[in-house]
Design an enzyme around this catalytic site. Structure first.
Site, PDB file in Angstrom:
ATOM      1  NE  ARG A  59      -2.359  -1.640   3.404  1.00 24.56           N
ATOM      2  CZ  ARG A  59      -2.127  -2.914   3.762  1.00 24.56           C
ATOM      3  NH1 ARG A  59      -2.474  -3.906   2.970  1.00 24.56           N
ATOM      4  NH2 ARG A  59      -1.555  -3.186   4.907  1.00 24.56           N
ATOM      5  CD  GLU A  96      -1.352  -5.141  14.713  1.00 23.09           C
ATOM      6  OE1 GLU A  96      -1.315  -4.565  13.612  1.00 23.09           O
ATOM      7  OE2 GLU A  96      -2.255  -4.959  15.542  1.00 23.09           O
TER       8      GLU A  96
HETATM    9  P1  AMP Z   1       4.288  -2.925  11.618  1.00 23.53           P
HETATM   10  O1  AMP Z   1       5.562  -3.468  11.062  1.00 23.53           O
HETATM   11  O2  AMP Z   1       3.768  -3.739  12.747  1.00 23.53           O
HETATM   12  O3  AMP Z   1       4.370  -1.453  11.943  1.00 23.53           O
HETATM   13  O4  AMP Z   1       3.197  -3.095  10.494  1.00 23.53           O
HETATM   14  C1  AMP Z   1       3.127  -2.204   9.515  1.00 23.53           C
HETATM   15  C2  AMP Z   1       2.785  -2.858   8.205  1.00 23.53           C
HETATM   16  O5  AMP Z   1       1.762  -3.848   8.332  1.00 23.53           O
HETATM   17  C3  AMP Z   1       2.267  -1.818   7.314  1.00 23.53           C
HETATM   18  O6  AMP Z   1       2.773  -2.050   6.012  1.00 23.53           O
HETATM   19  C4  AMP Z   1       0.780  -1.959   7.389  1.00 23.53           C
HETATM   20  O7  AMP Z   1       0.222  -1.795   6.118  1.00 23.53           O
HETATM   21  C5  AMP Z   1       0.531  -3.356   7.901  1.00 23.53           C
HETATM   22  N1  AMP Z   1      -0.369  -3.407   9.062  1.00 23.53           N
HETATM   23  C6  AMP Z   1      -0.047  -3.789  10.318  1.00 23.53           C
HETATM   24  N2  AMP Z   1      -1.078  -3.758  11.137  1.00 23.53           N
HETATM   25  C7  AMP Z   1      -2.113  -3.319  10.406  1.00 23.53           C
HETATM   26  C8  AMP Z   1      -3.488  -3.051  10.686  1.00 23.53           C
HETATM   27  N3  AMP Z   1      -4.007  -3.245  11.920  1.00 23.53           N
HETATM   28  N4  AMP Z   1      -4.255  -2.593   9.676  1.00 23.53           N
HETATM   29  C9  AMP Z   1      -3.740  -2.395   8.454  1.00 23.53           C
HETATM   30  N5  AMP Z   1      -2.464  -2.631   8.119  1.00 23.53           N
HETATM   31  C10 AMP Z   1      -1.660  -3.091   9.078  1.00 23.53           C
END
Ligand code: AMP
Length: 171
Positions: A59, A96
């Site tokens: 995205r 996550e």
């Molecule tokens: P993080 O590495 O945990 O900060 O996750 C970020 C990446 O995972 C980004 O590229 C987001 O698009 C996706 N992402 C993680 N959690 C979510 C969520 N709750 N909703 C949408 N996208 C998420």
């Protein structure tokens, strides 16, 4: 901008797995006026401050390409492992949900280029942290990390100490 973004995001419970509330920004992309306002807002804040945009798969590509076009700058994709055809640098990180690896072409940047990293959501910060490491290993400098939405309760920001981090909306 925060109110506009808030009005165009939707929560999808239990996606991609139980317990995760997925923040879906496709309604924002589908609204031409809102998308234009978002891209213009980001572009005007970094005009003259950055040399190249990085989008994080997938995205982040949409945002980085649009902002790069608006600023007349180039865009570098940071991709999931195995997608880029040339020689790459790789970083592993925790999500996550799950784990992942991302890559960038070793020759993606000119030395010292100022990079704006873009993504839709900052959750645990693992992706952005790995991306920032890739940018720096590739010889460029992270000017800022910009996200549409920050999940404040996950405190991803704490993993990005030393970087400028901006979220249009924090929940
Ligand atoms: P993080 O590495 O945990 O900060 O996750 C970020 C990446 O995972 C980004 O590229 C987001 O698009 C996706 N992402 C993680 N959690 C979510 C969520 N709750 N909703 C949408 N996208 C998420």
């Amino acid at each position: 901008m925060a109110a506009l973004v808030a009005s165009r995001l939707r929560d999808i419970p239990d996606f991609p797995q139980p317990g995760i509330v997925f923040k879906d920004f496709t309604p924002l992309l589908a609204d031409g006026a809102a998308f234009e306002a978002l891209v213009s807002d980001i572009a005007q804040r970094y005009r003259g401050q950055v040399d190249v945009l990085v989008g994080i798969e997938a995205r982040g590509f949409i945002l980085a390409a649009a902002v790069a076009y608006e600023l007349g700058l180039g865009m570098v994709p940071v991709r999931k492992a195995g997608k880029l055809p040339g020689e790459t640098l790789k970083e592993s990180y925790a999500l996550e949900y799950g784990t992942a690896e991302i890559e960038v072409h070793t020759d993606a940047f000119e030395p010292g280029q100022r990079v704006l990293v873009l993504d839709d959501v900052l959750a645990t910060g693992g992706t952005a942290e790995a991306c920032a490491q890739l940018v720096e290993r590739a010889g460029a400098s992270v000017a800022a990390i910009e996200v549409v939405l920050e999940l404040g309760f996950l405190d991803g920001r704490s993993r990005l100490a030393g970087h400028v981090v901006n979220a249009i909306l924090t929940v």
